[in-house]
Motif scaffolding. Structure first.
Motif, PDB file in Angstrom:
ATOM      1  N   ALA A 269      25.784 120.302  63.585  1.00 39.15           N
ATOM      2  CA  ALA A 269      24.551 120.379  64.365  1.00 39.15           C
ATOM      3  C   ALA A 269      23.423 119.625  63.669  1.00 39.15           C
ATOM      4  CB  ALA A 269      24.156 121.836  64.592  1.00 39.15           C
ATOM      5  N   PHE A 270      23.350 119.695  62.327  1.00 35.27           N
ATOM      6  CA  PHE A 270      22.341 118.922  61.600  1.00 35.27           C
ATOM      7  C   PHE A 270      22.556 117.421  61.793  1.00 35.27           C
ATOM      8  CE2 PHE A 270      21.130 122.533  58.727  1.00 35.27           C
ATOM      9  CZ  PHE A 270      19.773 122.455  58.992  1.00 35.27           C
ATOM     10  N   VAL A 271      23.810 116.980  61.732  1.00 37.77           N
ATOM     11  CA  VAL A 271      24.115 115.555  61.920  1.00 37.77           C
ATOM     12  C   VAL A 271      23.749 115.115  63.334  1.00 37.77           C
ATOM     13  CG1 VAL A 271      26.002 113.889  62.032  1.00 37.77           C
ATOM     14  CG2 VAL A 271      25.885 115.487  60.135  1.00 37.77           C
ATOM     15  N   LEU A 272      24.121 115.909  64.328  1.00 34.13           N
ATOM     16  CA  LEU A 272      23.799 115.562  65.710  1.00 34.13           C
ATOM     17  C   LEU A 272      22.296 115.567  65.966  1.00 34.13           C
ATOM     18  CD1 LEU A 272      26.614 117.451  67.638  1.00 34.13           C
ATOM     19  CD2 LEU A 272      26.395 114.995  67.262  1.00 34.13           C
ATOM     20  N   LEU A 273      21.582 116.529  65.380  1.00 32.29           N
ATOM     21  CA  LEU A 273      20.132 116.573  65.538  1.00 32.29           C
ATOM     22  C   LEU A 273      19.502 115.341  64.906  1.00 32.29           C
ATOM     23  CD1 LEU A 273      17.621 118.134  66.469  1.00 32.29           C
ATOM     24  CD2 LEU A 273      17.575 119.193  64.206  1.00 32.29           C
ATOM     25  N   TYR A 274      20.010 114.930  63.740  1.00 35.66           N
ATOM     26  CA  TYR A 274      19.495 113.727  63.080  1.00 35.66           C
ATOM     27  C   TYR A 274      19.721 112.507  63.967  1.00 35.66           C
ATOM     28  CZ  TYR A 274      19.126 109.840  59.848  1.00 35.66           C
ATOM     29  OH  TYR A 274      18.790 108.653  59.259  1.00 35.66           O
ATOM     30  N   LEU A 275      20.921 112.393  64.558  1.00 38.28           N
ATOM     31  CA  LEU A 275      21.220 111.248  65.414  1.00 38.28           C
ATOM     32  C   LEU A 275      20.359 111.236  66.674  1.00 38.28           C
ATOM     33  CD1 LEU A 275      25.106 111.097  65.105  1.00 38.28           C
ATOM     34  CD2 LEU A 275      23.418 109.579  64.051  1.00 38.28           C
ATOM     35  N   VAL A 276      20.101 112.400  67.243  1.00 39.30           N
ATOM     36  CA  VAL A 276      19.243 112.477  68.421  1.00 39.30           C
ATOM     37  C   VAL A 276      17.818 112.075  68.061  1.00 39.30           C
ATOM     38  CG1 VAL A 276      18.168 114.086  70.060  1.00 39.30           C
ATOM     39  CG2 VAL A 276      20.627 114.163  69.676  1.00 39.30           C
ATOM     40  N   ARG A 277      17.322 112.602  66.948  1.00 35.78           N
ATOM     41  CA  ARG A 277      15.960 112.245  66.533  1.00 35.78           C
ATOM     42  C   ARG A 277      15.855 110.772  66.186  1.00 35.78           C
ATOM     43  NH1 ARG A 277      12.203 116.419  64.807  1.00 35.78           N
ATOM     44  NH2 ARG A 277      11.315 114.732  63.570  1.00 35.78           N
ATOM     45  N   LEU A 278      16.882 110.216  65.561  1.00 38.58           N
ATOM     46  CA  LEU A 278      16.900 108.797  65.235  1.00 38.58           C
ATOM     47  C   LEU A 278      16.934 107.959  66.510  1.00 38.58           C
ATOM     48  CD1 LEU A 278      17.137 106.789  62.827  1.00 38.58           C
ATOM     49  CD2 LEU A 278      19.603 106.892  63.179  1.00 38.58           C
ATOM     50  N   GLY A 279      17.721 108.372  67.469  1.00 37.39           N
ATOM     51  CA  GLY A 279      17.795 107.650  68.733  1.00 37.39           C
ATOM     52  C   GLY A 279      16.496 107.701  69.513  1.00 37.39           C
ATOM     53  N   LEU A 280      15.827 108.847  69.499  1.00 40.60           N
ATOM     54  CA  LEU A 280      14.571 108.969  70.232  1.00 40.60           C
ATOM     55  C   LEU A 280      13.446 108.173  69.587  1.00 40.60           C
ATOM     56  CD1 LEU A 280      14.588 112.747  71.213  1.00 40.60           C
ATOM     57  CD2 LEU A 280      14.914 110.775  72.710  1.00 40.60           C
ATOM     58  N   SER A 281      13.532 107.956  68.291  1.00 43.91           N
ATOM     59  CA  SER A 281      12.468 107.222  67.609  1.00 43.91           C
ATOM     60  C   SER A 281      12.754 105.724  67.505  1.00 43.91           C
ATOM     61  CB  SER A 281      12.257 107.792  66.210  1.00 43.91           C
ATOM     62  OG  SER A 281      13.400 107.533  65.415  1.00 43.91           O
ATOM     63  N   SER A 282      13.925 105.279  67.933  1.00 37.87           N
ATOM     64  CA  SER A 282      14.272 103.863  67.792  1.00 37.87           C
ATOM     65  C   SER A 282      13.602 103.027  68.872  1.00 37.87           C
ATOM     66  CB  SER A 282      15.781 103.674  67.833  1.00 37.87           C
ATOM     67  OG  SER A 282      16.252 103.862  69.140  1.00 37.87           O
ATOM     68  N   GLU A 283      13.312 101.794  68.533  1.00 41.11           N
ATOM     69  CA  GLU A 283      12.690 100.879  69.481  1.00 41.11           C
ATOM     70  C   GLU A 283      13.667 100.454  70.564  1.00 41.11           C
ATOM     71  OE1 GLU A 283       9.503  99.964  69.677  1.00 41.11           O
ATOM     72  OE2 GLU A 283       9.137 101.396  68.068  1.00 41.11           O
ATOM     73  N   TRP A 284      14.959 100.439  70.254  1.00 41.42           N
ATOM     74  CA  TRP A 284      15.941 100.005  71.236  1.00 41.42           C
ATOM     75  C   TRP A 284      15.923 100.920  72.463  1.00 41.42           C
ATOM     76  CZ3 TRP A 284      20.561 102.338  72.974  1.00 41.42           C
ATOM     77  CH2 TRP A 284      21.344 101.511  73.768  1.00 41.42           C
ATOM     78  N   ILE A 285      15.858 102.210  72.243  1.00 43.78           N
ATOM     79  CA  ILE A 285      15.823 103.165  73.346  1.00 43.78           C
ATOM     80  C   ILE A 285      14.525 103.014  74.127  1.00 43.78           C
ATOM     81  CG2 ILE A 285      15.790 105.638  73.925  1.00 43.78           C
ATOM     82  CD1 ILE A 285      18.497 104.821  73.039  1.00 43.78           C
ATOM     83  N   LYS A 286      13.421 102.860  73.412  1.00 42.84           N
ATOM     84  CA  LYS A 286      12.130 102.733  74.088  1.00 42.84           C
ATOM     85  C   LYS A 286      12.095 101.470  74.946  1.00 42.84           C
ATOM     86  CE  LYS A 286       9.637 105.278  70.595  1.00 42.84           C
ATOM     87  NZ  LYS A 286       8.678 105.223  69.489  1.00 42.84           N
ATOM     88  N   ASN A 287      12.656 100.381  74.460  1.00 41.00           N
ATOM     89  CA  ASN A 287      12.663  99.145  75.238  1.00 41.00           C
ATOM     90  C   ASN A 287      13.647  99.229  76.401  1.00 41.00           C
ATOM     91  OD1 ASN A 287      10.798  97.973  73.559  1.00 41.00           O
ATOM     92  ND2 ASN A 287      12.346  97.046  72.235  1.00 41.00           N
ATOM     93  N   TYR A 288      14.723  99.963  76.239  1.00 38.91           N
ATOM     94  CA  TYR A 288      15.717 100.094  77.303  1.00 38.91           C
ATOM     95  C   TYR A 288      15.164 100.850  78.496  1.00 38.91           C
ATOM     96  CZ  TYR A 288      20.045 101.346  79.668  1.00 38.91           C
ATOM     97  OH  TYR A 288      21.033 101.524  80.600  1.00 38.91           O
ATOM     98  N   TRP A 289      14.401 101.910  78.250  1.00 33.06           N
ATOM     99  CA  TRP A 289      13.915 102.755  79.326  1.00 33.06           C
ATOM    100  C   TRP A 289      12.619 102.249  79.959  1.00 33.06           C
ATOM    101  CZ3 TRP A 289      17.056 105.844  81.643  1.00 33.06           C
ATOM    102  CH2 TRP A 289      18.136 106.381  80.946  1.00 33.06           C
ATOM    103  N   SER A 290      11.969 101.260  79.333  1.00 35.31           N
ATOM    104  CA  SER A 290      10.702 100.798  79.930  1.00 35.31           C
ATOM    105  C   SER A 290      10.857  99.507  80.671  1.00 35.31           C
ATOM    106  CB  SER A 290       9.628 100.636  78.893  1.00 35.31           C
ATOM    107  OG  SER A 290      10.079 100.101  77.694  1.00 35.31           O
TER     108      SER A 290
END
Length: 82
Positions: free
Chosen positions: A61-82
């Motif tokens: 759960a710690f690893v998955l939470l880290y990956l989710v937080r990393l994904g939400l803070s990445s520029e790639w995700i932000k650029n993909y959804w905008s």
């Protein structure tokens, strides 16, 4: 993601990981060839190893939470959804 959201997400991920880990390595009394006394369920696990599975769920759960937080803070995700 603020602290309260992280705690709530960790709680959900921990339970999900625990339910995924519960059936791993379980052997019933019937499968182990042990004598089942009257009134006991023959499909009940002989040694469920719950502490080990809870530890696995905690780490996963710690690893998955880290990956989710990393994904939400990445520029790639932000650029993909905008």
């Amino acid at each position: 993601m603020d602290l309260l959201s992280s705690i709530a997400l960790y709680f959900v991920l921990w339970w999900l990981c625990l339910f995924i880990a519960l059936p791993i390595g379980v052997q019933s009394s019937h499968e182990a060839g042990e004598h089942v006394e009257a009134g006991n369920e023959p499909g009940a696990p002989t040694r469920p190893k719950l502490l080990i599975k809870m530890g696995i769920a905690t780490i996963l759960a710690f690893v998955l939470l880290y990956l989710v937080r990393l994904g939400l803070s990445s520029e790639w995700i932000k650029n993909y959804w905008s």
